[in-house]
Design a protein around this motif. Sequence first.
Motif: not given
Length: 408
Positions: A258-265
Motif C-alpha cells: 500500500d503506497m499510502n502506508k509505505l510513504f507514511e512509514d
Amino acid sequence: MSDPIELIEHAGPVPHRLPDAVGQALAASRIIDAAPDPYTAGMWTLRANSKVGAVRVEVPGGEPVTVRIMPKVPITRLFFLFGYSLDPRGWRDGEVDVAEHREVLPALAHAYERQVDRAICRGLLQGYRVTEETALVVRGRIREAEQIRRRFGAALPVEIAYDEFTTDIAENQLLRAGVDRLLRLPGVPRDVRRRLLHQRTRLADITPLVRGQALPKWHPSRLNARYHPALHLARAIVDGASAEHRSGALRIAGFLFDMNKLFEDFVCIALREALIPHGGRSRLQAPGVHLDEDDSVRMRPDLVWYGDRSRPIAVADAKYKAEKVSGYPDADLYQMLAYCTALGLPEGHLIYAKGNAALNSHQVRRAGTVLHQHALDLNQEPGALLADVGELAERMAQGAAAQVSGHS
C-alpha cells in the motif's frame, strides 16, 4: 493462461473484458476499483488506487486472471523506502538489491532470497529454545502443575521442560516462513523460485509455521546481527502486507504494497531520524492527543515532536496523495488545523509525494495558525531524498525555536 492485466497506480480507468465472477471478486476485495460497463456485457472498468504488486484470481472451471499493478516510482526507489522504513540504520548506505526486475513481486522475491542467502551462508544461527515434553526420565525441570493435572500424582511419565541448543529457533522459523510464503505466490520468476527452493532445503529441519499461528518473536542482538535485514523482510512478507483470501469458490492470492502506508512509514521514520540531532523526542502515531477537553475525541498525528518538559513543539502528517473527500476537498488541511489546535501549536506540516498535491502555506483566518504543505520527490537518489527530509527537519526545528523564544 490469459495475458495479465497491467495497471499503473492512480492512473486513469482502463476497460477490460472479464468474467463477471472475477470482476465482482476484484470489486469486493477493494484491491482495485472495478465496475461493470453498463452498456457492454462482460466489460469492466478497472482503476488502480494506492496498492501495487500482483494478484491472481482463480475461478473454478475458468482460467486464472492475473492483475499486475505497477508503481509510479522506480522499483529500486520503492524498495529503498520499504527497507529504510524497516531498518533506517541498516539500509542507510545502500538500496535493496532488486536486480533487473521491474515488477514488485519478482523484485521482492529476489531481494528476500538474496538476504536469506547472506544471512545463512555461514551456517544457520543456533540458540536456546525452551522445549516441553513428556518423558520417562527427568531432564531439565519438572512441570509440577502439568504433572498433577495430567498424571494425578503418578511418578511416570514425567512432564518436563528444558533448554535445548538448536537451530530450530525463532529467527530461522521466520526465515523459513518468508520462503514458504513466497513459494506459494504466483508470479515469482522461475530462476528466483529455484533459488528459494534451495534456501528451503537449507532450512528443511526448521519447524514450518502453521497459517494463522502467531509469528515467533526475536530480539535484535550482536549474535543475530547478520540476520537482521532478512528478518525484517520476512516479517513484512508474512505479516499483513499480502492479499490472500477466498470469496466463495473464488480464490485471490498475491502480494501488495500500500503506497499510502509505505510513504507514511518512510516519512515518519526518516523525519524522526533527522530530528535526533535537534534534541527532544519524536513520537510516531502519537498517543494521548485528544481534540476535546473531555478526552473523548482521540486523534493520532503521524509525528509529534516534544521538547523540554514533554511539551509538543511540532507536528507533521504524511499523505501520499491529497485527501479529496466528497464535499471536503481540503480535508488534509482541516485535519492538520485540528492537530495544531489540540496541541497548542502555531504551525503544522503536511508532507506529500511530489506531484500528488498543490504546495503552499496557509495562514488560518482569526487563528493565525500556519499550515505548511511540503513535497518530497521520490524519484531522487536515496541520499538526495534523505537530504530533503533533513532540510524539512531543519525547518521544523527553526519553527520550534521561534515558538520557544516567543514563550520565554
